[in-house]
Design a protein around this motif. Structure first.
Motif, PDB file in Angstrom:
ATOM      1  N   PHE A 193      -4.875  -7.285   1.775  1.00 21.90           N
ATOM      2  CA  PHE A 193      -4.318  -6.594   2.940  1.00 21.90           C
ATOM      3  C   PHE A 193      -3.144  -5.711   2.535  1.00 21.90           C
ATOM      4  CE2 PHE A 193      -6.400  -9.877   5.639  1.00 21.90           C
ATOM      5  CZ  PHE A 193      -7.043  -9.011   6.509  1.00 21.90           C
ATOM      6  N   PHE A 199      -4.462  -2.643   0.809  1.00 19.69           N
ATOM      7  CA  PHE A 199      -5.065  -1.708   1.757  1.00 19.69           C
ATOM      8  C   PHE A 199      -3.999  -0.849   2.415  1.00 19.69           C
ATOM      9  CE2 PHE A 199      -6.252  -0.887   6.201  1.00 19.69           C
ATOM     10  CZ  PHE A 199      -7.356  -0.073   6.007  1.00 19.69           C
ATOM     11  N   VAL A 200      -2.875  -1.494   2.781  1.00 20.39           N
ATOM     12  CA  VAL A 200      -1.790  -0.742   3.416  1.00 20.39           C
ATOM     13  C   VAL A 200      -1.170   0.252   2.443  1.00 20.39           C
ATOM     14  CG1 VAL A 200       0.492  -0.957   4.456  1.00 20.39           C
ATOM     15  CG2 VAL A 200      -1.307  -2.561   5.067  1.00 20.39           C
ATOM     16  N   VAL A 250      -6.493 -12.790  -0.455  1.00 21.39           N
ATOM     17  CA  VAL A 250      -6.681 -12.099   0.826  1.00 21.39           C
ATOM     18  C   VAL A 250      -5.390 -11.391   1.238  1.00 21.39           C
ATOM     19  CG1 VAL A 250      -7.065 -12.463   3.291  1.00 21.39           C
ATOM     20  CG2 VAL A 250      -8.541 -13.576   1.629  1.00 21.39           C
TER      21      VAL A 250
END
Length: 407
Positions: free
Chosen positions: A17, A20-21, A13
């Motif tokens: 994240f 994604f950034v 997870v």
């Protein structure tokens, strides 16, 4: 297995994240130069319309077109520069993302393998208490602990002291019922590091004393046994401590070693509460209080106490740095530190005076350090100071007896 799956899921997870950034940062929307290009093209179209309507002349129109074209070239160059400086390619970004994710997952697992308890099952508090109780009941005996303990380093003795000690051993060996002789032998065997011989002599002291054996007699026996076992509180030493506390529930050294036994047998919570109470109720300069302070932070962590009360000594004493350093000292360095505390106590009594307990503590400590001459001088001075106080004289006499300098 469930725990490992959970670790993998959390790391995944976090990696998601992060990815994604990283990927989102590649598309920043339309650059400002693209908007400028649209404006400049619209201005060129306006110039053509104004020229067709006769609003401006041919020369003015040409001059304006030249300026707008220059601005268009500059905006196009700026936009090309923004596109070339947007960062690494998508392939490089994906590879970086995969590498970071693998590092996070592998790092989390490796850290837990080093610092956690791999394969250890869930253990509720009741089960931990039950295991501690079982270990307490079946822990190694005094004999087994002595066999496993590192051999004690013999003290360097002067020839005169060695001769006197040999004579004392011979004399006590010939007079098995000599109480005073066994008291002296136990004291001096302990002073030179022969802890097993010391507690054997102390056992005989208790046998000869019978019902008159004091709490301090049993506490001294337990301490000698603990020293012989390398700091381990055996069942036999615990029995001696129990006898001492039965006679005097407030005896500081016995309570300290009882707390040490609780910490060794899986009950740091009980040991912590006991030691905190000892620190609060004992004199700030008591040797066992200094030993507790050197270990209390670690014990609080093991007991799960994160809001520990402030137990700073009210009287002058070692700093926190001194206490932390004491925990890492060798036995010789710790002995030197104790000698310094004894000297400080002696100076304070000489300049400020003190209670009978302080004088008795100093006499007993000097006996442990083998400074019989100083102990005798302090005893004589204390007897003068407290000549009109029978209870104080009794404490002084008991301390002199423990130090081996009784009259």
């Amino acid at each position: 297995m469930t725990f490992w799956i959970l670790i993998f899921f959390i790391a995944a997870v976090v990696s998601g994240f992060l990815g994604f950034v990283l990927l989102r940062g590649r598309s920043q929307g339309e650059p400002a130069a693209a908007y400028d290009l649209r404006v400049y093209r619209e201005q060129l179209a306006c110039v053509d319309r104004d020229l067709a309507r006769g609003v401006i002349g041919d020369e003015d129109a040409e001059r304006v077109r030249t300026e707008i074209s220059r601005r268009i070239l500059a905006a196009d160059a700026q936009m090309q520069g923004e596109h070339s400086g947007t960062g690494p390619s998508r392939a490089v970004t994906v590879i970086t993302l995969v590498s970071v994710g693998a590092f996070l997952i592998a790092g989390a697992m490796l850290m837990y393998r080093q610092m956690g308890a791999v394969g250890f099952p869930d253990m509720p508090l009741a089960e931990r208490i039950a295991l501690a109780t079982e270990f307490h009941a079946n822990r190694p005996s005094q004999t087994a602990a002595e066999a496993a303990a590192p051999p004690a380093q013999p003290s360097a003795l002067t020839e005169e002291y060695q001769t006197l000690l040999t004579q004392l051993r011979d004399a006590v060996g010939q007079r098995r019922d000599d109480l005073q002789g066994h008291i002296l032998l136990a004291q001096h065997e302990t002073n030179v590091g022969n802890f097993k011989a010391g507690y054997e002599a102390q056992t005989r002291v208790i046998e000869l004393s019978g019902d008159a054996a004091s709490a301090q007699n049993y506490a001294d026996l337990a301490e000698m046994m603990i020293l012989a076992a390398g700091g381990y509180v055996s069942p036999e030493a615990e029995q001696a401590l129990a006898q001492a506390l039965e006679r005097n529930p407030d005896l500081g050294p016995a309570r300290y070693y009882m707390g040490q036994m609780l910490a060794q047998t899986g009950r740091p919570d009980l040991a912590y509460r006991l030691w905190v109470d000892i620190v609060r109720t004992s004199p700030a300069d008591a040797p066992w209080v200094q030993a507790i302070r050197a270990q209390l932070d670690e014990l609080a962590f093991r007991a799960g106490v994160f809001n520990a009360p402030n137990l700073s000594p009210s009287a002058p004493g070692p700093t926190q740095a001194d206490v932390e350093a004491a925990a890492e000292m060798t036995p010789e360095e710790r002995q030197e530190m104790i000698r310094g505390m004894v000297n400080n106590l002696s100076d304070r009594l000489a300049t400020e005076g003190g209670s009978p307990q302080d004088w008795a503590r100093l006499i007993a400590a000097l006996g442990v350090l083998g400074e019989a001459g100083r102990a005798i001088a302090i005893r004589d001075e204390a007897e003068t100071v407290f000549a009109d106080d029978p209870e104080a004289l009794r404490l002084i006499e008991e301390a002199a007896l423990r130090a081996g300098i009784a009259k």
